[in-house]
Design an enzyme around this catalytic site. Structure first.
Site, short mmCIF file in Angstrom:
data_model
loop_
_atom_site.label_atom_id
_atom_site.label_comp_id
_atom_site.label_asym_id
_atom_site.label_seq_id
_atom_site.Cartn_x
_atom_site.Cartn_y
_atom_site.Cartn_z
N CYS A 1 -13.83 -30.85 -10.63
CA CYS A 1 -12.37 -30.92 -10.69
C CYS A 1 -11.80 -29.55 -11.04
O CYS A 1 -12.53 -28.60 -11.29
CB CYS A 1 -11.95 -31.92 -11.76
SG CYS A 1 -12.62 -31.47 -13.36
N CYS B 1 -13.08 -28.03 -14.23
CA CYS B 1 -14.37 -27.34 -14.18
C CYS B 1 -14.17 -25.90 -13.73
O CYS B 1 -14.79 -24.97 -14.26
CB CYS B 1 -15.31 -28.04 -13.21
SG CYS B 1 -15.56 -29.77 -13.57
N ASP C 1 -41.30 -42.08 1.64
CA ASP C 1 -42.17 -41.55 0.60
C ASP C 1 -41.88 -42.39 -0.66
O ASP C 1 -40.85 -43.05 -0.72
CB ASP C 1 -41.83 -40.08 0.38
CG ASP C 1 -42.53 -39.52 -0.82
OD1 ASP C 1 -43.75 -39.72 -0.93
OD2 ASP C 1 -41.86 -38.90 -1.66
N ASP D 1 -38.79 -36.66 -0.11
CA ASP D 1 -38.13 -35.67 -0.93
C ASP D 1 -38.99 -34.47 -1.26
O ASP D 1 -38.52 -33.36 -1.36
CB ASP D 1 -37.65 -36.30 -2.24
CG ASP D 1 -38.80 -36.55 -3.18
OD1 ASP D 1 -39.83 -37.04 -2.70
OD2 ASP D 1 -38.67 -36.26 -4.38
N ASP E 1 -43.70 -33.75 1.55
CA ASP E 1 -43.12 -34.49 2.66
C ASP E 1 -42.51 -33.55 3.70
O ASP E 1 -42.15 -33.99 4.79
CB ASP E 1 -42.00 -35.41 2.17
CG ASP E 1 -42.51 -36.44 1.19
OD1 ASP E 1 -43.55 -37.03 1.49
OD2 ASP E 1 -41.88 -36.62 0.14
#
Lengths: 53, 708
Positions: free
Chosen positions: B25, B28, B426, B603, B607
């Site tokens: 936002c 931040c 996975d 991930d 993989d």
């Protein structure tokens, strides 16, 4: 005919002006962070600054 | 707002780029940009919110870890990223400039053309045609370059693509219009040529913006790729060293909770490392002096000194990267729908135009009249709506998916996702969250919880962070502790109003392959908090939905069978376990040979090759750098539901693309005979062209709600 001779160049110049304005804004990075720009207006900017109080 | 004090001085200062995915936002942005320059050594901070990127201008003697520390004290997680990953190839910007020029020219020429159509005669018409030529020719020369270049490249290699008829149409139309203008002719086609470029450039630009956006998103998510390591030189001094300048023989000091930047052997220290990134194995492995360790793995318990043995190309990670490169070759041969259409389209259009020229010559219309009609055919058939049909639909879907936290890398990914008919998952990090989550927290009392939170906040150990996250989510507040001390490998201890409290390694009662920590409060029996890798929310539901969509799923895991079994049972899936990256590749190749189109969801680094080999692939936002690079789409958040959402959205997109093609073809079926019969005036051409393009775009906009 005389009206056209004046108005057409004016129309073209205005259009070209817009085109150059767009190029300028593109090059100065104004489109780099569009999501951020929409949020930055929410940031309070009225805090005291260091250089001129 | 962070006006540099002196631009000249600042230009010489080094800049560091960080990915800060946590900014959400305006608050931040303000926090980072105002807070960071107050830290000594940091001169300026600038946030790019779209890319979730932070650029820090800092003094030369400040090192990356210190900057990272400064960001984390503001409450943000930051990862340093290399400048190479963030460079912009400027493709979209060039297309946007061409688009602006074409738009400007089209509008002005159209104004002049309308006057001609509404009956301007003689000298006025000539003047308007000359003015149109003056605007159109430079505009076409500038805005047409993307098409001319690509057409020329295709022709030089003896192929044709969509750009060939476009280029021929535009060049012929401009040349003929110029000729018409010179001989005081009735019609000029400048408006048609420029408008054609405008609509086609719109399609190109949309396509390019989509790729940029996804790339920005991916860059922002980069994690796990250690940018460097703390190196100890012979004098015992330590300094931060970039991953690229590490050399074999150097000694790295790897803190608890830090990832290794190179392969090496342990010289000193005992710890456990998390191999999940490399093998998918979720249980930490103990290491001691002399053991080999690999880049990309995570040091869990205690700081260790490691002698660097292999860097860059020679690491195990690099081997996997090579496998991945080879695997992705097959995917790069995928022919996108638009290109397949162009292959049929280009020769058909050319034949039609040539045939109408020859036909009119035979009927004795004269070469001038015949050429005029042939150009009209070329312009009216030019794939204006066809060029927009695919990118317009795909960018709308990509936008809808992005709002739902799914980043799609390019349009062909959507096309391939719609075709998938089998899903492979996975386990660690994909079906499960891939991070330890405390279980049985509700057994703790309120005091225990607040003490545990206060202790967990101090440490960067993965278990502490998991505990902190879970306790903060429950809304606990931390108690005030004094005398806080962290002992590497042993935990955190402190004083609570005089009583000793600690979060430490559990004693022997817990089996070694189980993650756990002990909460000790003086005067109370110690409590053991167990951790486990939880299944992603909506996993079961997603698997069922995929099956309903015609994608039966299987698990491919590098983990042990005993670790996979409970998950497979809970989801009702078959599983293959203990697989190396090469094994996963072989499985995919076998399925491919049977004609199945595999959606690979994974991930880890292990993989990566499988993700690259699959017909299409998805990775969670928590995935490794390599996994994210190899995947076609990335989904954020914990839930697995986006996988099914993406498949559905991709299929909806394909449907709209097909409708768009049908509409574009239908438009041609009506317009082309008119053009061949010589009935097309520039007014009809302009109306037909913009009309068909607008319909295609409007149809694509229906996809805004595709990602449900």
């Amino acid at each position: 005919m005389n009206g056209i001779a004046v108005l057409i160049p004016i129309a073209l110049l205005l259009g070209l002006g817009g085109l150059f304005a767009f190029f300028w804004s593109l090059h100065s990075g104004q489109y780099d962070d569009l999501d951020g720009a929409s949020l930055r207006i929410l940031i309070d900017d009225d805090r005291p600054t260091d250089d001129n109080g | 707002m962070n006006a540099p004090t002196s631009p000249v001085a600042e230009a010489k200062l080094p800049e560091a780029l960080f990915s800060v995915p946590g900014m959400r936002c305006a608050g931040c942005i303000a926090k980072l940009e105002d807070g960071l320059p107050k830290t000594s050594g940091i001169v300026a901070a600038r946030v790019n919110f779209t890319a979730k990127r932070l650029t820090l201008t800092h003094l030369p003697d400040v090192q990356i870890p210190a900057l990272q520390q400064a960001i984390s004290t503001l409450g943000f997680e930051a990862q340093p990223i290399g400048a190479a990953l963030t460079r912009d190839d400027g493709g979209s910007r060039d297309l946007l400039k061409a688009l602006a020029v074409a738009g400007f020219a089209a509008m002005n020429i159209m104004l002049l053309s309308v006057s001609v159509w509404s009956g301007a005669e003689g000298a006025t018409r000539d003047l308007f045609h000359w003015l149109s030529a003056g605007i159109a020719l430079p505009a076409i020369a500038y805005a047409g370059r993307p098409f001319f270049k690509s057409a020329w490249n295709a022709l030089r290699h003896g192929r044709t693509n969509m750009d060939v008829p476009i280029s021929i149409g535009v060049v012929l139309a401009s040349a003929l219009s110029l000729f018409e203008t010179v001989v005081h002719g009735e019609h000029a086609y400048f408006d048609g040529a420029v408008m054609l470029l405008f609509f086609l450039l719109t399609g190109r630009w949309l396509d390019s913006v989509m790729r940029d956006r996804a790339r920005d998103g991916v860059t922002a998510l980069l994690k796990h790729a250690p940018a460097g390591a703390l190196v100890i030189d012979n004098d015992g001094r330590s300094s931060w060293c970039d991953a690229s300048s590490l050399r074999p023989g150097m000694t790295m000091l790897v803190a608890a909770g830090e990832r290794l930047a190179a392969d090496g052997a342990v010289i000193d220290g005992q710890s456990r490392i998390d191999l999940a990134l490399l093998t998918g194995e979720s249980t930490p492995v103990a290491i001691a002096q002399g053991d080999r360790v690999h880049a990309g793995t995570l040091n869990l318990d205690a700081p260790v000194r490691i002698k660097v043995l292999a860097i860059g190309e020679e690491t195990v990670i690099a081997d996997i990267a090579r496998l991945m490169d080879q695997a992705s070759q097959s995917r790069s041969r995928y022919v996108r729908i638009a290109d397949r259409a162009a292959r049929l389209y280009a020769p058909a259009v050319h034949t039609l135009a040539a045939a109408s020229f020859v036909g009119w010559m035979i009927t004795g219309a004269g070469w001038h009249q015949s050429l005029l009609i042939a150009v009209a055919v070329l312009i009216i058939t030019c794939p204006c709506a066809l060029g927009l049909a695919v990118p317009a639909a795909q960018i709308v879907t990509a936008g809808a998916l992005m709002r739902r936290g799914i980043l799609v890398k390019d349009g062909s990914a959507l096309e391939r996702l719609a075709e998938a008919d089998r899903a492979l998952f996975d386990k660690t990090g994909t079906l499960t969250l891939g991070r330890p989550e405390p279980i049985g927290l509700h057994d703790l009392g309120p005091e225990q919880k607040s003490v545990a939170l206060a202790l967990a906040r101090v440490s960067r150990h993965p278990l502490s962070e998991a505990l902190r996250r879970a306790l903060e989510q429950e809304g606990n507040t931390a108690s005030d502790l004094t005398d806080v001390r962290e002992t590497a490998g042993n935990g955190v201890s402190a004083k609570l109003r005089g009583r000793a409290v600690a979060l430490c390694r559990p004693d022997g009662t817990v089996p070694d392959d189980c993650l756990a920590t002990s909460l000790v409060i003086e005067g109370q029996p110690s409590t053991t908090i167990l951790f486990s890798d939880k299944m992603r929310p909506a996993a079961r539901q997603t698997i069922d939905e995929l099956a309903a969509l015609g994608l039966p799923a299987t698990i491919l895991s590098g983990d042990r069978a005993s670790a996979v079994a409970p998950i497979a049972r809970a989801l009702g899936l078959t599983a293959q376990t203990g697989m190396l990256p090469q094994d996963k590749l072989d499985t995919i190749a076998r399925l491919k040979a049977r004609g199945e189109k595999v959606l690979m969801v994974g991930d880890g680094l292990n993989d990566g090759p499988a993700l690259a080999a699959g017909h299409v692939s998805m990775a969670p936002g928590s995935a490794s750098d390599a996994g994210q690079n190899a995947a076609d789409a990335i989904f954020l958040g914990d839930s697995l539901a986006p996988v099914a959402t993406a498949v559905r959205a991709a299929r909806a997109t394909q449907q709209v693309v097909r409708q768009n093609f049908l509409m574009a073809i239908g438009y041609n079926l009506i317009a082309v005979p008119l053009a061949i019969m010589g009935l097309v005036t520039p007014l009809i051409a302009a109306l037909a062209m913009s009309g068909s393009s607008l319909i295609v775009v409007a149809n694509a906009l229906r996809l805004r709600s595709a990602a449900k």
